[in-house]
Design an enzyme around this catalytic site. Structure first.
Site, mmCIF file in Angstrom:
data_model
loop_
_atom_site.group_PDB
_atom_site.id
_atom_site.type_symbol
_atom_site.label_atom_id
_atom_site.label_comp_id
_atom_site.label_asym_id
_atom_site.label_seq_id
_atom_site.Cartn_x
_atom_site.Cartn_y
_atom_site.Cartn_z
ATOM 1 N N ARG A 124 19.513 17.780 14.925
ATOM 2 C CA ARG A 124 20.333 18.597 14.272
ATOM 3 C C ARG A 124 19.224 19.694 13.358
ATOM 4 O O ARG A 124 19.550 20.766 13.275
ATOM 5 C CB ARG A 124 21.390 18.165 13.634
ATOM 6 C CG ARG A 124 22.306 19.104 12.977
ATOM 7 C CD ARG A 124 23.551 18.358 12.513
ATOM 8 N NE ARG A 124 23.331 17.429 11.468
ATOM 9 C CZ ARG A 124 24.249 17.018 10.797
ATOM 10 N NH1 ARG A 124 25.604 16.977 11.168
ATOM 11 N NH2 ARG A 124 24.273 16.259 9.785
ATOM 12 N N LYS A 144 24.748 28.341 19.868
ATOM 13 C CA LYS A 144 24.797 27.703 21.009
ATOM 14 C C LYS A 144 23.993 26.461 21.269
ATOM 15 O O LYS A 144 24.493 25.469 22.034
ATOM 16 C CB LYS A 144 24.723 28.522 22.159
ATOM 17 C CG LYS A 144 26.060 29.694 22.419
ATOM 18 C CD LYS A 144 25.781 30.466 23.538
ATOM 19 C CE LYS A 144 26.985 31.456 23.620
ATOM 20 N NZ LYS A 144 26.777 32.239 24.971
ATOM 21 N N GLU A 204 37.313 22.921 8.413
ATOM 22 C CA GLU A 204 36.462 21.803 7.685
ATOM 23 C C GLU A 204 36.569 21.830 6.087
ATOM 24 O O GLU A 204 37.381 22.815 5.669
ATOM 25 C CB GLU A 204 35.175 21.630 7.891
ATOM 26 C CG GLU A 204 34.344 22.882 7.732
ATOM 27 C CD GLU A 204 32.740 22.988 8.298
ATOM 28 O OE1 GLU A 204 32.427 21.785 8.973
ATOM 29 O OE2 GLU A 204 32.176 23.836 8.488
#
Length: 346
Positions: A82, A184, A225
């Site tokens: 990530r 993306k 969130e």
């Protein structure tokens, strides 16, 4: 190894300086070999890119002492991946993923005395981060960067631990689909995203709420969130549901909880768009992320209108509790983990 003399049950979620940290510099198109250092200070030029244009990103993961006395981390390879995706989105050179995991192992091993003992309720929080270190005055990416990783023992993220919290529906936007909320290639954890949420969380705390619920920026009809965690809901027929959106940063904890729901607890679990109008019909609600694992939500306030979940304000709902107990059981070593989830340090 003998642990430090710290009141583990009362340390809170804050910074406690430990002995060593890892540092690597990017210069002339390559990362150096990296070193461990006792120096906790960062010295940089007044015109460093991070100070001028917020070119910085970070990650967060934890180390635990298992019931067998071993020190482990949880899925560090996913944090490495990530962070690499984040760096690419911010025009920063990705730190090699294998070296990221090696740095985690070095930092935790060097600070093993600060890993809280099993059963204390505390953990060792690991903070990898990267920033533009060379001077930049025109709006462009810097040429030099520094990757650092430190750790600090922490207690529960929310005061009161697993006691249900109260959140509000926020009038501010958390992130936009075509901004840095999502790309993306992956999901970005950029410092600037969190800076934009600080005013909203301070305002929420001043109003007596623990957190904000952010709705989608385009229509303000769908749940996204909070400032630092993902939502997880449980329907009245025990289905686990988590919101899906192009501007949500899906946490590693959430991904793991959805797997636990299906593979360990035999529950139906789905990621989908969640309309705010249906929130009132859920039986349980929680916030999930590295820092808190799961924090139960007892009440959501929408501009004076209260949504109170059947699970109540006294304790976690039954399904949320099973999810929490199973995932923490995997992390602490008394439930067998899926292959590759646990990285043993020492």
């Amino acid at each position: 190894m003998e642990k430090k003399d710290i009141d583990w049950s009362n340390i809170g979620f804050g910074y406690y300086q430990t002995d060593e940290r890892y540092v690597s510099n990017f210069k002339n198109g390559a990362w150096d070999d990296g070193v461990m250092t006792k120096d906790a200070n960062v010295v940089m030029n007044e015109c460093a890119g991070v100070l001028q244009y917020a070119q910085t990103c970070f990650e967060g993961l934890k180390a635990y002492t298992t019931e067998h006395g071993k020190i482990v981390t949880f899925r560090p390879d996913l944090n490495a991946s990530r962070m690499a995706n984040t760096a690419k989105r911010l025009e920063m050179p990705p730190f090699p993923e294998d070296r990221f995991v090696e740095a985690v192992e070095k930092v935790v091993a060097a600070n093993a005395a600060y890993v809280p003992p099993y059963g204390s309720g505390a953990t060792l929080y690991i903070r990898p981060y990267m920033f533009a270190s060379s001077s930049v005055i025109g709006v462009k990416p810097a040429e030099e960067y520094q990757f650092r990783m430190f750790c600090t023992p922490v207690g529960p993220y929310f005061k009161g631990g697993a006691k249900p919290i109260t959140i509000r529906v926020c009038d501010f936007d958390r992130a936009a689909p075509h901004g840095t909320g999502h790309v993306k290639a992956g999901y970005v954890k950029a410092g600037l995203n969190y800076a934009m949420s600080l005013h909203a969380i301070v305002d929420a705390h001043n109003q007596g709420y623990d957190e904000n619920m952010y709705l989608d920026a385009a229509t303000r009809t769908k749940v996204e969130e909070t400032g630092g965690a993902n939502f997880i809901f449980v329907t009245k027929d025990n289905k686990v549901v988590t919101p899906k959106s192009d501007s949500i940063l899906p946490s590693i904890t959430r991904r793991s909880l959805m797997y636990v729901a299906k593979e360990y607890l035999g529950l139906e679990a789905e990621e989908r768009e969640v309309k705010f109008d249906e929130v009132k019909d859920f039986a349980e609600c929680g916030l999930c992320g590295t820092a808190a694992v799961i924090s139960p939500v007892g009440k959501i306030v929408d501009h004076g209108k209260e949504i109170c979940f059947p699970s109540g304000m006294d304790e976690m709902g039954p399904i949320t509790k099973k999810l929490y107990d199973t995932l923490t059981g995997i992390q602490m070593g008394h439930i067998e983990a899926p292959e590759g989830w646990i990285c043993k340090i020492c």
